[in-house]
Design a protein around this motif. Structure first.
Motif, PDB file in Angstrom:
ATOM      1  N   ILE A   1      64.652 -38.276 122.576  1.00 45.69           N
ATOM      2  CA  ILE A   1      66.317 -38.262 122.775  1.00 45.69           C
ATOM      3  C   ILE A   1      66.817 -36.870 122.518  1.00 45.69           C
ATOM      4  N   LYS A   2      66.392 -36.522 121.383  1.00 44.47           N
ATOM      5  CA  LYS A   2      66.902 -35.212 120.838  1.00 44.47           C
ATOM      6  C   LYS A   2      66.283 -34.114 121.547  1.00 44.47           C
ATOM      7  N   LYS A   3      65.235 -34.286 122.007  1.00 44.95           N
ATOM      8  CA  LYS A   3      64.549 -33.142 122.886  1.00 44.95           C
ATOM      9  C   LYS A   3      65.161 -33.138 124.406  1.00 44.95           C
ATOM     10  N   GLU A   4      65.263 -34.241 124.983  1.00 46.94           N
ATOM     11  CA  GLU A   4      65.659 -34.328 126.316  1.00 46.94           C
ATOM     12  C   GLU A   4      67.068 -34.371 126.549  1.00 46.94           C
ATOM     13  N   LEU A   5      67.626 -35.103 125.537  1.00 50.17           N
ATOM     14  CA  LEU A   5      69.182 -35.522 125.865  1.00 50.17           C
ATOM     15  C   LEU A   5      70.011 -34.724 125.111  1.00 50.17           C
ATOM     16  N   LEU A   6      69.502 -33.968 124.007  1.00 51.28           N
ATOM     17  CA  LEU A   6      70.053 -33.157 123.241  1.00 51.28           C
ATOM     18  C   LEU A   6      71.196 -33.653 122.244  1.00 51.28           C
ATOM     19  N   VAL A   7      70.972 -34.932 121.969  1.00 53.43           N
ATOM     20  CA  VAL A   7      71.886 -35.799 120.926  1.00 53.43           C
ATOM     21  C   VAL A   7      70.685 -36.183 119.798  1.00 53.43           C
ATOM     22  N   VAL A   8      71.347 -36.020 118.641  1.00 53.87           N
ATOM     23  CA  VAL A   8      70.580 -36.324 117.571  1.00 53.87           C
ATOM     24  C   VAL A   8      71.254 -37.791 116.914  1.00 53.87           C
ATOM     25  N   LEU A   9      70.415 -38.749 117.118  1.00 55.64           N
ATOM     26  CA  LEU A   9      70.949 -40.165 116.781  1.00 55.64           C
ATOM     27  C   LEU A   9      70.483 -40.184 115.183  1.00 55.64           C
ATOM     28  N   PRO A  10      71.381 -41.130 114.412  1.00 50.92           N
ATOM     29  CA  PRO A  10      71.224 -41.500 112.928  1.00 50.92           C
ATOM     30  C   PRO A  10      69.591 -42.136 112.747  1.00 50.92           C
ATOM     31  N   ASP A  11      69.098 -41.736 111.779  1.00 49.28           N
ATOM     32  CA  ASP A  11      67.759 -42.275 111.404  1.00 49.28           C
ATOM     33  C   ASP A  11      67.670 -43.889 111.524  1.00 49.28           C
ATOM     34  N   SER A  12      68.771 -44.502 111.368  1.00 46.62           N
ATOM     35  CA  SER A  12      68.641 -45.915 111.528  1.00 46.62           C
ATOM     36  C   SER A  12      68.503 -46.378 112.809  1.00 46.62           C
ATOM     37  N   GLU A  13      68.558 -45.598 114.045  1.00 49.52           N
ATOM     38  CA  GLU A  13      68.513 -46.017 115.177  1.00 49.52           C
ATOM     39  C   GLU A  13      67.109 -46.152 115.412  1.00 49.52           C
ATOM     40  N   ALA A  14      66.120 -45.352 114.730  1.00 51.69           N
ATOM     41  CA  ALA A  14      64.513 -45.691 114.837  1.00 51.69           C
ATOM     42  C   ALA A  14      64.238 -47.033 114.602  1.00 51.69           C
ATOM     43  N   VAL A  15      65.080 -47.778 113.797  1.00 52.91           N
ATOM     44  CA  VAL A  15      65.035 -49.198 113.253  1.00 52.91           C
ATOM     45  C   VAL A  15      65.129 -49.936 114.499  1.00 52.91           C
ATOM     46  N   ALA A  16      66.468 -49.593 115.030  1.00 58.25           N
ATOM     47  CA  ALA A  16      66.933 -50.616 116.220  1.00 58.25           C
ATOM     48  C   ALA A  16      65.929 -50.350 117.457  1.00 58.25           C
ATOM     49  N   ILE A  17      65.493 -49.227 117.476  1.00 55.83           N
ATOM     50  CA  ILE A  17      64.557 -49.025 118.877  1.00 55.83           C
ATOM     51  C   ILE A  17      63.448 -49.655 118.396  1.00 55.83           C
ATOM     52  N   ALA A  18      62.674 -49.594 117.220  1.00 56.32           N
ATOM     53  CA  ALA A  18      61.564 -50.277 117.027  1.00 56.32           C
ATOM     54  C   ALA A  18      61.379 -51.689 117.325  1.00 56.32           C
ATOM     55  N   MET A  19      62.597 -52.467 117.034  1.00 53.58           N
ATOM     56  CA  MET A  19      62.869 -53.845 117.490  1.00 53.58           C
ATOM     57  C   MET A  19      62.573 -54.172 118.960  1.00 53.58           C
ATOM     58  N   HIS A  20      62.853 -53.217 120.008  1.00 50.76           N
ATOM     59  CA  HIS A  20      62.592 -53.386 121.265  1.00 50.76           C
ATOM     60  C   HIS A  20      60.920 -53.365 121.302  1.00 50.76           C
ATOM     61  N   PHE A  21      60.293 -52.567 120.736  1.00 48.25           N
ATOM     62  CA  PHE A  21      58.782 -52.605 120.867  1.00 48.25           C
ATOM     63  C   PHE A  21      58.419 -53.598 120.116  1.00 48.25           C
ATOM     64  N   ILE A  22      58.960 -54.212 119.076  1.00 45.85           N
ATOM     65  CA  ILE A  22      58.447 -55.248 118.458  1.00 45.85           C
ATOM     66  C   ILE A  22      58.469 -56.589 119.187  1.00 45.85           C
ATOM     67  N   ASN A  23      59.771 -56.805 119.759  1.00 48.39           N
ATOM     68  CA  ASN A  23      60.004 -57.874 120.743  1.00 48.39           C
ATOM     69  C   ASN A  23      59.557 -58.119 122.151  1.00 48.39           C
ATOM     70  N   GLY A  24      59.027 -56.603 122.521  1.00 48.22           N
ATOM     71  CA  GLY A  24      58.602 -56.501 123.668  1.00 48.22           C
ATOM     72  C   GLY A  24      56.741 -56.561 123.836  1.00 48.22           C
ATOM     73  N   GLN A  25      56.186 -56.827 122.682  1.00 49.88           N
ATOM     74  CA  GLN A  25      54.950 -57.054 122.727  1.00 49.88           C
ATOM     75  C   GLN A  25      54.550 -58.607 123.360  1.00 49.88           C
ATOM     76  N   GLN A  26      53.868 -58.746 124.356  1.00 47.07           N
ATOM     77  CA  GLN A  26      53.258 -59.730 124.608  1.00 47.07           C
ATOM     78  C   GLN A  26      51.848 -60.480 124.181  1.00 47.07           C
ATOM     79  N   GLY A  27      51.836 -61.648 124.209  1.00 50.54           N
ATOM     80  CA  GLY A  27      50.556 -62.026 123.598  1.00 50.54           C
ATOM     81  C   GLY A  27      50.735 -62.153 122.155  1.00 50.54           C
ATOM     82  N   GLN A  28      51.935 -61.934 121.501  1.00 53.36           N
ATOM     83  CA  GLN A  28      52.112 -62.006 119.774  1.00 53.36           C
ATOM     84  C   GLN A  28      52.470 -63.290 119.804  1.00 53.36           C
ATOM     85  N   PRO A  29      52.335 -63.979 118.512  1.00 53.71           N
ATOM     86  CA  PRO A  29      52.794 -65.406 118.268  1.00 53.71           C
ATOM     87  C   PRO A  29      54.275 -65.140 118.244  1.00 53.71           C
ATOM     88  N   GLU A  30      54.775 -66.112 118.893  1.00 53.71           N
ATOM     89  CA  GLU A  30      56.274 -66.208 118.939  1.00 53.71           C
ATOM     90  C   GLU A  30      56.896 -66.709 117.705  1.00 53.71           C
TER      91      GLU A  30
END
Length: 283
Positions: free
Chosen positions: A136-165
């Motif tokens: 986002i910083k490279k392509e959109l030239l916006v620096v988000l707070p470090d805590s956004e990495a956690v919020a975005i990580a949640m999308h990858f956690i919840n988006g994995q198929q085949g994981q125990p629900e």
């Protein structure tokens, strides 16, 4: 494959050889005049079937460059993470990034609560969250707070198929249901529980409850002027959120901080704003 409707220059609605509708992501696929035949399928990076009308509307509202960043991040996540990712993650992540950019623009002093368990339990997904913030910083030239990495990580956690629900906790189901009913009654609206904004609200609500019950309450990070400004500009949202907080604190014998109050207001406001804007547009 036949492109029949442009979403933006890099996203188009297409028909496959069997006449089934899909959304195609690829450099320039939406640029030519519609309809046209896509003969070079190597131009298409990703395709998505069974996309509903609501998602089409969401795609049309998200800037092209944000969709492109989301697609790049998901492609990298597919390479790094084991297991299949839900195709919907591209859309939900794009919506989240767009919301994060909007929040950063209007509420620069607001830093989303950081959940340290994500770092410890899901290091690969957390690294993908950091990677996406750098993208986002490279392509959109916006620096988000470090805590956004956690919020975005949640999308990858919840988006994995085949994981125990993870089993939904009955007490959370009951509490969230009562809060949703309260918001609907307060504003005389019907919340679409399939909406991305609602799912994000529910995720925030779950972690808010975990934080206050474990005494990991966020406090002192939000500029007090932000809360005062929000209260002045959106008094009904403030009053509604205040009553939600009073209900939660009364149930768990906790004391919600002003920071947590502000975060919750932002999510309540987005649900209400999306619904009221839709209703006004239909009148």
């Amino acid at each position: 494959m036949r492109a029949v409707k442009k979403i933006n220059n890099n996203v188009a609605v297409c028909l496959d050889a069997n006449g089934n509708e899909l959304v195609a992501f690829g450099k320039g696929v939406g640029f030519p005049k519609m309809p046209y035949e896509i003969t070079d399928l190597s131009r298409i990076a990703m395709t998505f079937y069974r996309v509903d009308a609501q998602t089409y509307q969401m795609l049309s509202e998200i800037p092209e460059e944000v969709l492109e960043v989301s697609a790049q991040a998901v492609l990298e996540a597919q390479r790094r993470l084991q297991g299949n990712l839900s195709p919907n993650i591209v859309f939900s992540l794009a919506d989240h990034i767009n919301f994060a950019l909007e929040r950063q623009k209007h509420y620069k002093d607001m830093k989303p609560p950081l959940d340290y368990d994500v770092k410890q339990l899901y290091p690969k997904e957390y690294e993908m969250g950091k990677y996406t913030c750098q993208l986002i910083k490279k392509e959109l030239l916006v620096v988000l707070p470090d805590s956004e990495a956690v919020a975005i990580a949640m999308h990858f956690i919840n988006g994995q198929q085949g994981q125990p629900e993870q089993r939904e906790d009955d007490s959370f189901d009951d509490l969230s249901g009562r809060i949703v009913d309260f918001i609907e009654d307060y504003f005389s609206i019907k919340i679409d529980q399939d909406e991305f904004a609602f799912n994000r609200f529910l995720t925030h609500l779950r972690y808010y409850l975990k934080r206050i019950q474990s005494s990991e309450i966020s406090d002192g990070e939000v500029n007090p002027n932000l809360l005062a400004t929000f209260k002045k500009e959106s008094p009904e949202v403030y009053a509604c959120t205040q009553q939600i907080v009073n209900f939660v604190d009364g149930r768990y014998h906790t004391a919600t901080s002003d920071d947590e109050m502000f975060y919750l207001m932002v999510y309540v406001n987005r649900i209400v704003r999306k619904l009221t804007c839709t209703e006004e547009g239909e009148e």
